[in-house]
Design a protein around this motif. Structure first.
Motif, PDB file in Angstrom:
ATOM      1  N   GLY A 113       0.775  -1.228   0.000  1.00  0.00           N
ATOM      2  CA  GLY A 113       0.000   0.000   0.000  1.00  0.00           C
ATOM      3  C   GLY A 113       0.802   1.271   0.000  1.00  0.00           C
ATOM      4  O   GLY A 113       2.017   1.274  -0.243  1.00  0.00           O
ATOM      5  N   LEU A 114       0.116   2.366   0.269  1.00  0.00           N
ATOM      6  CA  LEU A 114       0.694   3.679   0.487  1.00  0.00           C
ATOM      7  C   LEU A 114       0.092   4.239   1.760  1.00  0.00           C
ATOM      8  O   LEU A 114      -1.104   4.079   2.006  1.00  0.00           O
ATOM      9  N   MET A 115       0.907   4.890   2.560  1.00  0.00           N
ATOM     10  CA  MET A 115       0.413   5.455   3.811  1.00  0.00           C
ATOM     11  C   MET A 115      -0.225   6.820   3.600  1.00  0.00           C
ATOM     12  O   MET A 115       0.154   7.577   2.715  1.00  0.00           O
TER      13      MET A 115
ATOM     14  N   VAL B   1      -3.522  -8.460   0.788  1.00  0.00           N
ATOM     15  CA  VAL B   1      -4.083  -7.303   1.480  1.00  0.00           C
ATOM     16  C   VAL B   1      -3.388  -6.022   1.018  1.00  0.00           C
ATOM     17  O   VAL B   1      -2.155  -5.929   1.037  1.00  0.00           O
ATOM     18  N   ALA B   2      -4.182  -5.059   0.596  1.00  0.00           N
ATOM     19  CA  ALA B   2      -3.671  -3.738   0.227  1.00  0.00           C
ATOM     20  C   ALA B   2      -4.335  -2.703   1.128  1.00  0.00           C
ATOM     21  O   ALA B   2      -5.468  -2.880   1.564  1.00  0.00           O
ATOM     22  N   SER B   3      -3.618  -1.621   1.400  1.00  0.00           N
ATOM     23  CA  SER B   3      -4.160  -0.556   2.242  1.00  0.00           C
ATOM     24  C   SER B   3      -3.785   0.797   1.666  1.00  0.00           C
ATOM     25  O   SER B   3      -2.608   1.055   1.385  1.00  0.00           O
TER      26      SER B   3
ATOM     27  N   MET C 263      -0.197  -5.517  -6.657  1.00  0.00           N
ATOM     28  CA  MET C 263       0.724  -6.348  -5.878  1.00  0.00           C
ATOM     29  C   MET C 263      -0.041  -7.346  -5.013  1.00  0.00           C
ATOM     30  O   MET C 263       0.310  -8.525  -4.939  1.00  0.00           O
ATOM     31  N   ALA C 264      -1.100  -6.864  -4.354  1.00  0.00           N
ATOM     32  CA  ALA C 264      -1.926  -7.769  -3.554  1.00  0.00           C
ATOM     33  C   ALA C 264      -2.564  -8.831  -4.442  1.00  0.00           C
ATOM     34  O   ALA C 264      -2.672 -10.004  -4.051  1.00  0.00           O
ATOM     35  N   ASP C 265      -2.942  -8.445  -5.645  1.00  0.00           N
ATOM     36  CA  ASP C 265      -3.518  -9.369  -6.619  1.00  0.00           C
ATOM     37  C   ASP C 265      -2.487 -10.445  -6.994  1.00  0.00           C
ATOM     38  O   ASP C 265      -2.783 -11.647  -6.966  1.00  0.00           O
ATOM     39  N   GLY C 266      -1.271 -10.028  -7.346  1.00  0.00           N
ATOM     40  CA  GLY C 266      -0.228 -10.990  -7.714  1.00  0.00           C
ATOM     41  C   GLY C 266       0.130 -11.912  -6.560  1.00  0.00           C
ATOM     42  O   GLY C 266       0.354 -13.117  -6.743  1.00  0.00           O
ATOM     43  N   TYR C 267       0.187 -11.356  -5.363  1.00  0.00           N
ATOM     44  CA  TYR C 267       0.466 -12.146  -4.160  1.00  0.00           C
ATOM     45  C   TYR C 267      -0.600 -13.226  -3.980  1.00  0.00           C
ATOM     46  O   TYR C 267      -0.297 -14.395  -3.717  1.00  0.00           O
ATOM     47  N   ALA C 268      -1.874 -12.830  -4.130  1.00  0.00           N
ATOM     48  CA  ALA C 268      -2.975 -13.780  -3.951  1.00  0.00           C
ATOM     49  C   ALA C 268      -2.933 -14.875  -5.012  1.00  0.00           C
ATOM     50  O   ALA C 268      -3.139 -16.056  -4.710  1.00  0.00           O
ATOM     51  N   ARG C 269      -2.681 -14.499  -6.250  1.00  0.00           N
ATOM     52  CA  ARG C 269      -2.678 -15.484  -7.335  1.00  0.00           C
ATOM     53  C   ARG C 269      -1.592 -16.534  -7.144  1.00  0.00           C
ATOM     54  O   ARG C 269      -1.793 -17.713  -7.442  1.00  0.00           O
TER      55      ARG C 269
END
Length: 545
Positions: free
Chosen positions: A21-23, A67-69, A54-60
Motif C-alpha cells: 500500500g501507500l500510507m 491485502v492492500a491498504s 501487488m496484492a492481486d499478484g500475491y494472492a494469485r
C-alpha cells in the motif's frame, strides 16, 4: 487500546504477514503499529493502483488473501483499474481504506461504497470501534470463501477511539464442494461415450484443484485429446494427449481437430470469448462444464450439462463411474494419430526476423526459457508482444498468471512485484511490452527497495503494437503508434536495478551470467523490430523455427 492498535493486532493474529500500500491519514497508524509491534511487513508501492496489483499478484501465486491498504479520496480512485482486474480474475484481494473525517465538505470526501460497486468488489464498513477486529476477520473470511475482492472501510474518525481489546475470530477455509450430482455425472458420461470425437478442455480451476492426473486418466479412458485455456498453459506438456492452448494460440493440428470435435468437457474453464473465439469454436458441439461457481455456467457460452463441484472431484467421479460401467476400452488410435501429426509441426513454427540490431520476440522468449531455473514464476502483461511469451516461454501453470481480464496494459510489473513478495525462494519473471512497461516501471523501485527476486523482460519495439497493426490495416501510417522511449536499461539502473540491453541473441550470455549471480531485480531490455519484418540491412535468409 486504540482502534488502530486492534486493527494491527487483528491483521497479525489472522495470519496476514504482508500488506501492500501507500500510507496516508486513513491508514498510517495501524500500518505503523503492524510493522513496529507485530513484526508485519509493509511493502510501500509508488502508486495506489500498484499496491492493489501487488496484492492481486500475491494472492494469485500464494493462494492466500492479498491485502492492500490505501488512504482516502484520490488514493482510492487510483485503485480503480487494478481492482476491476482483480474482481474479473476472481482474485482474493482485501482493500483496506477509510472514509474521510466527518466534517462538512471535506475536500477528499468520496463515495467508497459506490466505488466498490463500480469495480464489482464487495463493500463493508466498520460501524463501531469495538468491532474492528471482528470486521477484519469477517472480511478476510468473506474474501477467502468467495474469491471476490472486498473494500473494507475503516473510517478515519474511529482510528483513535479507545476500546477494550478483543480477539478476532479465525478465518475459515473455503467451503469444500460436496459430491457432484450423480444424475449429472451419468448424463455427462453418456454424452462423452456417445460422442465420436470428445475433447477435454482444462482451465485455471483444474490447475488450482490439482486435477491434472484425473483429467489424463479420463482422457485415456476416452481416447480423447486435452487442451487448456491460456491460464492453464502447459498443464499437460509432454503428454501425447496434449494439443496445447484452445483458441487463437492453437497450432494447425489443434485447429483442424477443433473443427471435428463434437463434445467438449470444460473442467474449471470459464469458456471466455478468448478461449472460444466468441463461442465460434463451440458451435455445433455438446458442452459439459464443471465449475465450483454456479454463476460460471452459461456466462460466456451455452452449456448443455452444468456440473457444480471441485474440478478434480467431479472428474474423478466420472472416471469411477466409467470403470463401474465397464465401457469397452478405446482403440487409442485417435490420440496416437493426433500426437504424430503434432510432432510433425516441430521446427515449422515461424521464420525468424532476428538481425540488424533487433531480436525476434519469439527467438528471445525461446532463448530466455533455456536460462530460467525450475520453479520460476511468470507474469505477463498483455499486448501484441504477449503472443511470443505465451507461445514460446514454457511455464509451470501453477506459477503463471496474466493480469489481462480487464484488457488493460501496464498491470504486469506491479502484479509481478506482489508475486515475488509472496515467493522469494525463486525468481519471478515479468514479460512486458514497452508501452505497458513504461506505465508500470515506477514499481520497479518497489522491488529494489524490498530486494525482491524480480526479472523484468521488456520486449521493446518502440510502439504500441496492436495499434501499429490496426493503423496499418486502415491504410494509415503506423508511425502514429511509435514512441521514442528513454532506454529501459538506463532507466532501470537509475531506479537501482541491474540491467542489460539485448540486440542480438548472443547477448543473452550476459543475461545468463546475471541470472547465475542472482542479480535481482534485473531488467532485460530486448530491442525488437516494430514491423516484425526482416531488417533490410541483413542479407541472410531467416531460419525456420
Amino acid at each position: 487500546m486504540k482502534t488502530y492498535q486492534i486493527a494491527a493486532q487483528a491483521l497479525s493474529d489472522l495470519g496476514v504477514g504482508t500488506v501492500f500500500g501507500l500510507m496516508g491519514d486513513a491508514n498510517l497508524a495501524y500500518l505503523g503499529d503492524f510493522v513496529e509491534n507485530h513484526g508485519g511487513e509493509f511493502v510501500a508501492a509508488v502508486v495506489e493502483g500498484g499496491a492493489v496489483s501487488m496484492a492481486d499478484g500475491y494472492a494469485r501465486m500464494t493462494g492466500h488473501v492479498g491485502v492492500a491498504s490505501v488512504t482516502h479520496g484520490p488514493a482510492v480512485t487510483n485503485c480503480t483499474t487494478a481492482l476491476v482486474e482483480a474482481v474479473r480474475s476472481r482474485s482474493a484481494v482485501l482493500l483496506l481504506t477509510g472514509s474521510t473525517p466527518d466534517v462538512r465538505d471535506h475536500f477528499q470526501d468520496f463515495d467508497l461504497e459506490g466505488f466498490a460497486r463500480l469495480t464489482g468488489a464487495e463493500y463493508r464498513r466498520v460501524r463501531k470501534a469495538d468491532s474492528v477486529g471482528a470486521d477484519i476477520a469477517e472480511a478476510l473470511a468473506r474474501v477467502t470463501a468467495t474469491r471476490t475482492p472486498l473494500v473494507l472501510d475503516l473510517p478515519y474518525d474511529l482510528l483513535e477511539v479507545t476500546v477494550a481489546g478483543e480477539a478476532p475470530r479465525a478465518v475459515p477455509q473455503p467451503p469444500v464442494a460436496g459430491a457432484p450430482d450423480p444424475v449429472l455425472v451419468d448424463d455427462a458420461l453418456a454424452a462423452l461415450l456417445g460422442s465420436a470425437r470428445p475433447l477435454i478442455l482444462a482451465g485455471r480451476g483444474a490447475v488450482v484443484s490439482e486435477a491434472r492426473g484425473d483429467i489424463l486418466a479420463l482422457a485415456r479412458a476416452l481416447d480423447a485429446p486435452v487442451m487448456t485455456t491460456l491460464l492453464a498453459k502447459d498443464l499437460f506438456a509432454g503428454e501425447p494427449e496434449n494439443l496445447g492452448v484452445h483458441g487463437s494460440l492453437s497450432h494447425a493440428v489443434a485447429i483442424e481437430e477443433l473443427g471435428r470435435v463434437d463434445c467438449v468437457l470444460a473442467v474449471g474453464a470459464a469458456l471466455s470469448s478468448f478461449t472460444t473465439d466468441n463461442t465460434a469454436l463451440l458451435a455445433g458441439k455438446f458442452v459439459i462444464q464443471i465449475d465450483d461457481r454456479s454463476g460460471a455456467f452459461g456466462r460466456f457460452a451455452p452449456v448443455h450439462i452444468p456440473i457444480l463441484g471441485d474440478a478434480a472431484g467431479v472428474v474423478r467421479a466420472l472416471v469411477e463411474r466409467l470403470v463401474e460401467a465397464e465401457a469397452p476400452a478405446p482403440s487409442g488410435r485417435r490420440v496416437a494419430q493426433l500426437a504424430e501429426a503434432a510432432r510433425g509441426l516441430e521446427g515449422k513454427g515461424y521464420r525468424s526476423i532476428s538481425g540488424g540490431g533487433t531480436v525476434d520476440m519469439r527467438d528471445a522468449m525461446a532463448r530466455f526459457a533455456e536460462l530460467l531455473p525450475t520453479g520460476t514464476q511468470v507474469v505477463t502483461d498483455v499486448g501484441r508482444f504477449s503472443f511470443a511469451a505465451w507461445k514460446y516461454l514454457p511455464v509451470d501453470p501453477a506459477r503463471f498468471t496474466v493480469p489481462g481480464a480487464f484488457g488493460s496494459i501496464g498491470l504486469g510489473i506491479a502484479t509481478a512485484v506482489g508475486a515475488a513478495a509472496g515467493r522469494r525462494d525463486v525468481p519471478t519473471v515479468c514479460v512486458a511490452g514497452d508501452g505497458g512497461a513504461m506505465m508500470g516501471l515506477v514499481e520497479l523501485s518497489t522491488a529494489v527497495r524490498h530486494r525482491l527476486p524480480l526479472v523484468l523482460v521488456v520486449l521493446d519495439d518502440h510502439c504500441y503494437g496492436a495499434e501499429y497493426l490496426k493503423l496499418e490495416g486502415l491504410g494509415l501510417a503506423p508511425a502514429h503508434s511509435e514512441v521514442s522511449w528513454p532506454g529501459f536499461a538506463e532507466t532501470a539502473r537509475a531506479l537501482g536495478a541491474r540491467a542489460v540491453t539485448v540486440r542480438d541473441l548472443e547477448e543473452f550470455s550476459q543475461v545468463a551470467a546475471l541470472l547465475d549471480e542472482c542479480a535481482y531485480p534485473l531488467v532485460i531490455e530486448v530491442k525488437a523490430d516494430p514491423a516484425r519484418r526482416r531488417p533490410e540491412v541483413v542479407a541472410a535468409a531467416g531460419h525456420a523455427r
